[in-house]
Design an enzyme around this catalytic site. Sequence first.
Site, PDB file in Angstrom:
ATOM      1  N   PRO A   1     -25.940  71.252  66.224  1.00 48.96           N
ATOM      2  CA  PRO A   1     -26.618  69.999  66.584  1.00 48.96           C
ATOM      3  C   PRO A   1     -27.869  69.797  65.721  1.00 48.96           C
ATOM      4  O   PRO A   1     -28.674  70.717  65.570  1.00 48.96           O
ATOM      5  CB  PRO A   1     -27.000  70.210  68.057  1.00 48.96           C
ATOM      6  CG  PRO A   1     -26.129  71.325  68.527  1.00 48.96           C
ATOM      7  CD  PRO A   1     -25.898  72.205  67.351  1.00 48.96           C
TER       8      PRO A   1
ATOM      9  N   GLN B   1     -24.082  68.273  72.810  1.00 47.31           N
ATOM     10  CA  GLN B   1     -25.142  69.112  73.362  1.00 47.31           C
ATOM     11  C   GLN B   1     -25.996  68.258  74.289  1.00 47.31           C
ATOM     12  O   GLN B   1     -26.597  67.272  73.855  1.00 47.31           O
ATOM     13  CB  GLN B   1     -26.007  69.705  72.252  1.00 47.31           C
ATOM     14  CG  GLN B   1     -27.071  70.668  72.770  1.00 47.31           C
ATOM     15  CD  GLN B   1     -28.039  71.111  71.693  1.00 47.31           C
ATOM     16  OE1 GLN B   1     -28.890  70.331  71.268  1.00 47.31           O
ATOM     17  NE2 GLN B   1     -27.911  72.358  71.245  1.00 47.31           N
TER      18      GLN B   1
ATOM     19  N   TYR C   1     -37.306  73.845  74.727  1.00 46.68           N
ATOM     20  CA  TYR C   1     -37.075  72.692  75.589  1.00 46.68           C
ATOM     21  C   TYR C   1     -36.951  73.159  77.037  1.00 46.68           C
ATOM     22  O   TYR C   1     -37.133  74.334  77.343  1.00 46.68           O
ATOM     23  CB  TYR C   1     -35.883  71.888  75.080  1.00 46.68           C
ATOM     24  CG  TYR C   1     -36.117  71.381  73.673  1.00 46.68           C
ATOM     25  CD1 TYR C   1     -37.249  70.625  73.371  1.00 46.68           C
ATOM     26  CD2 TYR C   1     -35.264  71.716  72.626  1.00 46.68           C
ATOM     27  CE1 TYR C   1     -37.513  70.183  72.077  1.00 46.68           C
ATOM     28  CE2 TYR C   1     -35.511  71.283  71.318  1.00 46.68           C
ATOM     29  CZ  TYR C   1     -36.630  70.522  71.058  1.00 46.68           C
ATOM     30  OH  TYR C   1     -36.904  70.106  69.779  1.00 46.68           O
TER      31      TYR C   1
ATOM     32  N   GLY D   1     -26.093  74.106  59.817  1.00 50.97           N
ATOM     33  CA  GLY D   1     -26.988  72.984  60.017  1.00 50.97           C
ATOM     34  C   GLY D   1     -27.341  72.328  58.710  1.00 50.97           C
ATOM     35  O   GLY D   1     -26.620  71.469  58.201  1.00 50.97           O
ATOM     36  N   ARG D   2     -28.462  72.757  58.117  1.00 48.42           N
ATOM     37  CA  ARG D   2     -28.938  72.119  56.893  1.00 48.42           C
ATOM     38  C   ARG D   2     -27.894  72.156  55.768  1.00 48.42           C
ATOM     39  O   ARG D   2     -27.827  71.242  54.948  1.00 48.42           O
ATOM     40  CB  ARG D   2     -30.230  72.795  56.429  1.00 48.42           C
ATOM     41  CG  ARG D   2     -31.433  72.527  57.322  1.00 48.42           C
ATOM     42  CD  ARG D   2     -32.678  73.200  56.771  1.00 48.42           C
ATOM     43  NE  ARG D   2     -33.855  72.901  57.557  1.00 48.42           N
ATOM     44  CZ  ARG D   2     -34.280  73.616  58.601  1.00 48.42           C
ATOM     45  NH1 ARG D   2     -33.579  74.674  58.976  1.00 48.42           N
ATOM     46  NH2 ARG D   2     -35.374  73.285  59.263  1.00 48.42           N
TER      47      ARG D   2
END
Length: 363
Positions: free
Chosen positions: A23, A104, A186, A332-333
């Site tokens: 994500p 997600q 989070y 990801g990246r």
Amino acid sequence: MSALFEPYTLRSLTIPNRVWMAPMCQYSAAVDGPEQGVPHDWHFAHLAARATGGTGLILTEATAVSPEGRISPADLGLWNDRQQEAFSRITRFLKERGTVPGIQLAHAGRKASTDRPWRGGGPVGTEDHGWQPAGPSPAPFADGHLVPRELTVEQIREITRQFADSARRALAAGFQVVEVHGAHGYLIHEFLSPHSNHRTDEYGGSFENRIRLALEVVDAVRAVWPADLPVFFRVSATDWLTENGTGEGWTADETVRLAKELRAHGVDLLDVSTGGNVPKVRIPTGPGYQVSFAERIRTETDLPVAAVGMITDARQAEEIISSGRADAVLLGRELLRDPHWALRAARELGTESRVPDQYGWAI
């Protein structure tokens, strides 16, 4: 055949390969009005490109279960019919390409109401579509951040209900995997860690109390999610405080204990990351720097894991899977840099890949 490109089955769902998309927030939704939190053409193009590129499973960016649960005012959400309808367009295309669509679900907690990264990422006030964040305790994430209001027990239970409602909507929108975001500082991670959780009620103090929200959210999601489809959980394996000797935080030992509990509550795979709950903490980085945490969890529990963090090379990813260090890799990246990473990796590893007919004649 390459281990990286072997199918992987969880419950009744078979994912075509072990190259999965992590994500990644795009901070690109409308901040107010009827299109608030709704995915649009940017999100479609962003996700569709990685499906066309052969990615086996795509997890959407952190998708808020309520307006107050967004990281920024421009985050995606899944709390109303318009958002659900727009996601359906995306999941249809991903499935047509043979990619499994996953979502997600998240609540940003005390890290909510912050600006987009390219605008500095600092807290935003009501004059810029912001709001007061909420968390386990009235402790801000960092100097200059808004002080969160401490959630009451009833408000905690309402958030749990919001996760379940968003999971129902995700299923109706066509998603086949749902991931509960319990990492990166989070809300759920905030409850897990004594660094951010200073409560003295049933949601704070002991390990059993600090993991209570995580398990209640998983139970609520599992109750509305089909028994034949998997539930993932993303965890930060450590706050990096213990490793740095700079305070008390969430630890790798506790993550192993939590993994066993999550398995018993119906989680099928742990998405293993680190950090995010403490600003400016020293983190040792390097290729695959988080893989050892995933490997430990896989070794010490019976819970499958996905590894993430600076996985960039096809042979590196192949070794992680073939050696049994993880069951899948989350990119990801690297997938931002190269949407067709999976196709390139398959060629490099000498195995077949799912090339679209529109491209196959030229590749």
